[in-house]
Design an enzyme around this catalytic site. Structure first.
Site, PDB file in Angstrom:
ATOM      1  N   GLU A   1      36.203 -29.895  12.848  1.00  0.00           N
ATOM      2  CA  GLU A   1      35.566 -29.930  14.169  1.00  0.00           C
ATOM      3  C   GLU A   1      36.614 -30.113  15.269  1.00  0.00           C
ATOM      4  O   GLU A   1      36.524 -29.495  16.333  1.00  0.00           O
ATOM      5  CB  GLU A   1      34.540 -31.060  14.203  1.00  0.00           C
ATOM      6  CG  GLU A   1      33.639 -31.026  15.401  1.00  0.00           C
ATOM      7  CD  GLU A   1      32.686 -29.844  15.401  1.00  0.00           C
ATOM      8  OE1 GLU A   1      32.704 -29.109  16.417  1.00  0.00           O
ATOM      9  OE2 GLU A   1      31.945 -29.651  14.432  1.00  0.00           O
TER      10      GLU A   1
ATOM     11  N   GLU B   1      38.871 -23.728  20.782  1.00  0.00           N
ATOM     12  CA  GLU B   1      37.982 -23.280  21.860  1.00  0.00           C
ATOM     13  C   GLU B   1      38.551 -23.610  23.233  1.00  0.00           C
ATOM     14  O   GLU B   1      38.519 -22.772  24.136  1.00  0.00           O
ATOM     15  CB  GLU B   1      36.602 -23.924  21.711  1.00  0.00           C
ATOM     16  CG  GLU B   1      35.766 -23.315  20.616  1.00  0.00           C
ATOM     17  CD  GLU B   1      34.396 -23.959  20.498  1.00  0.00           C
ATOM     18  OE1 GLU B   1      34.142 -24.985  21.180  1.00  0.00           O
ATOM     19  OE2 GLU B   1      33.582 -23.442  19.724  1.00  0.00           O
TER      20      GLU B   1
END
Length: 119
Positions: free
Chosen positions: A65, A72
């Site tokens: 994650e 991102e």
């Protein structure tokens, strides 16, 4: 930035964890899931192999994650416009987190079946 003292490098890592926790609901949800796993482990006190397997899986999901979040943010900074190839990169990173999450859930279900249901 190379060869900084350990405490400074640790500070950067903690800042990254804090930023992900503040900005990413997925990371907060994964942290909550890891905490729940830890509570279930402490409550049931299973064999050490289950501690190792479940905590390793939690660590892998949280690390994935964090990689996904970092990727991102980097992509959005470098190329804020929507692009089909960038979408593929982001979707693949999210898919990696998804696969690890499903794998971790499967291990947790195996733990429950062996340690909780049998009691």
């Amino acid at each position: 930035m190379k060869n900084l003292p350990f405490h400074k490098r640790m500070g950067f890592a903690l800042q990254g964890l804090s930023a992900a926790f503040r900005t990413e609901s997925s990371f907060r949800l994964q942290c909550l899931a890891a905490l729940m796993v830890l509570i279930v482990l402490a409550w049931n006190r299973p064999a050490m192999i289950w501690w190792a397997l479940l905590l390793f899986n939690c660590g892998m999901v949280l690390a994935a994650e964090l990689f996904n979040t970092a990727l991102e943010h980097l992509i959005d900074h470098l190329h804020p416009a929507i692009h089909p190839n960038i979408k593929i990169v982001k979707d693949c990173a999210a898919g990696a987190v998804f696969i690890l999450s499903i794998s971790a859930m499967c291990v947790f279900v195996a733990f429950l079946l062996e340690n909780v249901v049998r009691q």
